[in-house]
Design an enzyme around this catalytic site. Sequence first.
Site: not given
Ligand SMILES: NC(=O)c1ccc[n+]([C@@H]2O[C@H](COP(=O)([O-])OP(=O)(O)OC[C@H]3O[C@@H](n4cnc5c(N)ncnc54)[C@H](O)[C@@H]3O)[C@@H](O)[C@H]2O)c1
Length: 305
Positions: A36, A73, A75, A116, A141, A170
């Site tokens: 982030g 939050a 990975q 997801s 994951y 997505n």
């Molecule tokens: N992007 C997609 O298409 C998608 C699809 C399905 C699910 N998701 C889910 O949506 C959520 C957000 O994804 P995103 O694409 O915005 O990713 P992103 O990496 O931009 O956001 C994740 C955030 O979590 C923070 N983070 C990671 N590990 C952490 C920890 N240990 N403690 C505190 N903060 C932590 C990161 O710094 C980041 O700001 C996730 O749970 C992801 O699995 C995303």
Amino acid sequence: MKILVTGGAGFIASNVADAYIKAGHRVVIVDNLFMGNMKNVNKKAKFYKADIRDAMLAKIVAREKPDVVNHHAAQISVPDSVRDPVTDMDINIRGTVNVMEASRKAGVKKFIFISSGGTVYGSNVKLPATEDNPLTAESPYGIAKVTGEHYVRFYAARYGMKYTILRYSNVYGPRQIPHGEAGVVAIFIERIMSGKRPVIYGGGKCLRDYVYVGDVAAANVAALKKGNNEAFNIGTGVKTDVNMLYAAIQKATGYSEPAEQAPYRAGDLKANYLNCARAKRLLGWSPKVKLNEGIALTYEYYRDK
Ligand SMILES: NC(=O)c1ccc[n+]([C@@H]2O[C@H](COP(=O)([O-])OP(=O)(O)OC[C@H]3O[C@@H](n4cnc5c(N)ncnc54)[C@H](O)[C@@H]3O)[C@@H](O)[C@H]2O)c1
């Protein structure tokens, strides 16, 4: 309402935090800034730099006493989870349970868990996937997301903490970091803007369901009051292959070069798209932004940055 959003400095959850603030709610963000960026954090939100795995997290939740915890939050990389399942498990399972346990102890009424739709159903699912399919995730994951879903059900059954599970397809839009498969729109736009040709793998035939982040934020707003103790697919149900996506990006950016072609990457799902009828029925939510419009909004963001 007071809402604590984990991962709120990241792509999706920062857009969710903005939508909550716009709807008149108070927002507290917890993020360790692993991926982030403080630039994404809404000025009206209270921010804690903390790791979801730390003991500190329970102190923050106890001090803030939010009505709702929205847990984004994570990975987020499937290949990284395959390379290093222990770290993936530590953040996405242990971290998630730590957030749930802190929420339960602080008397949080509702937990919104982000899952997801692209990984929890596995590769043999009949498309478009409905929520009733067995959860047969095939990557660490996806296994962690399925496990998180089981834990929220445990907390609901044992302690009465309500939940809503949102299984995204997505997601694309402003603030996405250009990496990984989920970031293909951001990756293509970034390459075009830096004068490099985007790369298309396996003839660009993989089908995906691309949903705009503003629509995803609206689903999180709807989940504050609706959809208790249910899981929802959050996507468009529209299948788009990479060639169609590339054509839409070319249209928005005015870029006319053909993409570079590369062989199919092992592990890429041939197709995934979601049936989102349940979200329409029970959350009163459906996506509003069409692909061309969403890509134009995303390009504007990167161009102005
Ligand atoms: N992007 C997609 O298409 C998608 C699809 C399905 C699910 N998701 C889910 O949506 C959520 C957000 O994804 P995103 O694409 O915005 O990713 P992103 O990496 O931009 O956001 C994740 C955030 O979590 C923070 N983070 C990671 N590990 C952490 C920890 N240990 N403690 C505190 N903060 C932590 C990161 O710094 C980041 O700001 C996730 O749970 C992801 O699995 C995303």
